[in-house]
Scaffold this active site. Structure first.
Site, short mmCIF file in Angstrom:
data_model
loop_
_atom_site.label_atom_id
_atom_site.label_comp_id
_atom_site.label_asym_id
_atom_site.label_seq_id
_atom_site.Cartn_x
_atom_site.Cartn_y
_atom_site.Cartn_z
N GLN A 6 0.83 -1.20 0.00
CA GLN A 6 0.00 0.00 0.00
C GLN A 6 0.87 1.26 0.00
O GLN A 6 1.87 1.32 0.71
CB GLN A 6 -0.92 0.01 1.22
CG GLN A 6 -1.95 -1.11 1.22
CD GLN A 6 -3.15 -0.83 0.33
OE1 GLN A 6 -3.22 0.20 -0.35
NE2 GLN A 6 -4.10 -1.74 0.30
N PHE A 21 -6.09 -12.38 -2.82
CA PHE A 21 -5.37 -11.25 -3.43
C PHE A 21 -4.43 -10.67 -2.37
O PHE A 21 -4.45 -9.49 -2.06
CB PHE A 21 -6.34 -10.17 -3.92
CG PHE A 21 -7.43 -10.67 -4.82
CD1 PHE A 21 -7.20 -10.87 -6.18
CD2 PHE A 21 -8.69 -10.94 -4.33
CE1 PHE A 21 -8.22 -11.32 -7.02
CE2 PHE A 21 -9.72 -11.40 -5.14
CZ PHE A 21 -9.47 -11.60 -6.49
N GLU A 38 -2.17 -15.47 -3.99
CA GLU A 38 -1.64 -14.35 -4.79
C GLU A 38 -1.10 -14.89 -6.12
O GLU A 38 -0.44 -15.92 -6.15
CB GLU A 38 -0.53 -13.64 -4.02
CG GLU A 38 0.27 -12.60 -4.79
CD GLU A 38 -0.59 -11.50 -5.38
OE1 GLU A 38 -0.36 -11.14 -6.55
OE2 GLU A 38 -1.50 -11.01 -4.68
N ASP A 59 -9.12 -8.49 -1.08
CA ASP A 59 -8.57 -7.17 -1.42
C ASP A 59 -8.20 -7.19 -2.90
O ASP A 59 -7.03 -7.17 -3.27
CB ASP A 59 -7.34 -6.88 -0.55
CG ASP A 59 -6.86 -5.43 -0.68
OD1 ASP A 59 -7.48 -4.67 -1.45
OD2 ASP A 59 -5.87 -5.07 -0.03
N CYS A 63 -10.98 -0.86 -3.87
CA CYS A 63 -10.47 0.44 -4.35
C CYS A 63 -11.35 0.98 -5.46
O CYS A 63 -11.01 1.98 -6.11
CB CYS A 63 -9.03 0.30 -4.83
SG CYS A 63 -8.81 -0.85 -6.19
#
Length: 451
Positions: free
Chosen positions: A284, A313, A334, A381, A408
């Site tokens: 991030q 994720f 991932e 995420d 997001c």
């Protein structure tokens, strides 16, 4: 009305994407860099069947929410920050209302949403721990900067309000040295030139990693000399890479990264766990707000003591390893192999033994995990495109009780709200965290419970 006409328009609201909305003669117009309450003179730049777009030529009467004394009107004036002309408390209000409106409209929610508000930032400028900027040449001078909207033309800003202060110093010094060295810059049209992108990362200790992306190796020796000279001036620089990218993919980095100075990684610490960050690691970009974001996600996850949790994720496994402090077992999924390798190193060095890492796409790996092991909760995420519908259906089929969804992109979150609702889940709680002050971007955290 036709393209090129000037109109006077009152801005009524902001819509997701950062543009203001108003009407002229009953026709809807979207106006970038406008604020609700602005009365502006704007030039029509496009007309569709149901709407048009116009650019501000002059502010006739500014909104009370516009920063006082600001007469700048363009995306470039505000350094590519499409909310920077809005008072910060109002930025938060607008983001909250846009998030709720989007969730209700696309998610088909008629009931009141339990919205816990938006968590603002203490530092609203110079907060990025990573910048990625294309090189360009303007009037014979090498620059880095932002792409102008809807183009690949790069513009430079005098004082970058988003870069960290240490990154700003390093970038400006590097550009000065590159201009002294007569380097060529990549040209997208004829595929020639040397310098393509500049990536600068820093951690909370202001240690810096530089990665310069190049098109070919013709001026490599000279570039090495410049970069190594920079490390002598700035002791904060602890890692320098060169990445070779000779193809035309949309991603910034090439396939090969060569370390030419210092450490292979930056180290960042969150809640006592030390994470390694490599040039291509996902981490991030706002460290202070990340802690708030993850705390909210773990609050929504609830008591994970002796429970099995999936972190889908997962990137470098940051959130999954924080959850592992209390959980019985955590499964991190991932698709980027380098991120998983980094996560495994982090787990080993922090003596974390109850996390399992799966390399692959969530839509493939999650059903495998759910088929073989009963899970108590899932954290998602995902990237901006959201979650594959079949993945969500596999969750519903296995009756997972608790889902925490970090998003997001309010639009794809809203779409997935509708899918999860149809699968028998309810949106129990929703919050937002302002990860990107001065921009229109909205980060949301939501909790879904099985009915």
């Amino acid at each position: 009305m036709k393209k090129g006409d000037n109109i006077t328009i009152k801005i009524e609201k902001l819509v997701f994407g950062g543009e203001g909305l108003g009407h002229y003669d009953g026709f809807t117009f979207f106006v970038p860099m406008s604020v609700p309450g602005d009365e502006v003179e704007a030039e029509i730049i496009s007309l569709k069947k149901d709407y048009g777009r116009a650019l501000i030529k002059k502010i006739i009467k500014p909104s009370e929410d516009r920063i006082a004394g600001m007469d700048k009107i363009s995306f470039e004036d505000f350094q590519g920050c499409d909310y920077a002309m809005i008072k910060y408390d109002k930025q938060l209000e607008y983001k909250s209302s846009i998030l709720l409106e989007t969730i209700k409209k696309i998610g088909k929610i008629n009931d009141e949403i339990n919205f816990e508000g938006i968590i603002g930032a203490d530092n609203i400028t110079n907060y990025r721990n990573k910048v990625s900027e294309p090189f360009a040449k303007k009037d014979g001078k090498i620059i880095t900067g932002f792409y102008q909207k809807k183009s690949h033309d790069v513009f430079e800003v005098e004082n970058n309000m988003l870069r960290s202060k240490i990154a700003d110093k390093v970038v400006n010094e590097l550009l000065e040295k590159l201009n002294e060295g007569d380097f060529t810059v990549y040209n997208e049209v004829n595929k020639s030139g040397f310098l393509r992108y500049l990536l600068v990362r820093n951690n909370s200790r202001n240690e810096v990693m530089i990665t310069v992306v190049i098109n070919k190796t013709t001026q490599l020796k000279k570039l090495r000399t410049v970069l190594l000279g920079l490390t002598e001036k700035y002791k904060e620089i602890v890692s320098v890479y060169i990445s070779l990218k000779s193809d035309e993919g949309n991603y910034v980095l090439g396939n090969e990264h060569k370390l030419i100075y210092g450490s292979e990684y930056l180290e960042e610490e969150l809640d006592g766990i030390k994470f390694k960050i490599y040039p291509d690691s996902f981490f991030q970009i706002n460290s202070e707000q990340t802690i708030k974001l993850y705390n909210k996600a773990m609050e929504y996850l609830g008591d994970s003591e002796d429970k099995r949790i999936v972190d889908a994720f997962s990137g470098t496994g940051t959130l999954g390893m924080l959850v592992s402090k209390t959980a019985r077992k955590v499964y991190c999924i991932e698709s980027m192999e380098s991120s998983v390798i980094s996560a495994k190193h982090t787990a080993a060095e922090n003596n974390i033994k109850n996390v399992r890492f799966k390399i692959g796409k969530v839509e493939n790996k999650l059903p495998e995990i759910l088929k073989n092991t009963k899970m108590d909760g899932i954290i998602f995420d995902p990237p901006r495109k959201g979650i594959d519908e079949n993945t969500l259906k596999s969750i519903g089929k296995h009756g997972i009780e608790r889902i925490v969804y970090i998003s997001c992109n309010p639009s794809t979150l809203a779409r997935d709200v509708k899918i999860l609702t149809d699968l028998g889940y309810r949106l129990e709680k929703l919050a937002a965290v302002d990860m990107f002050p001065q921009t229109h971007h909205i980060e949301a955290v939501s909790l879904f419970l099985k009915n």
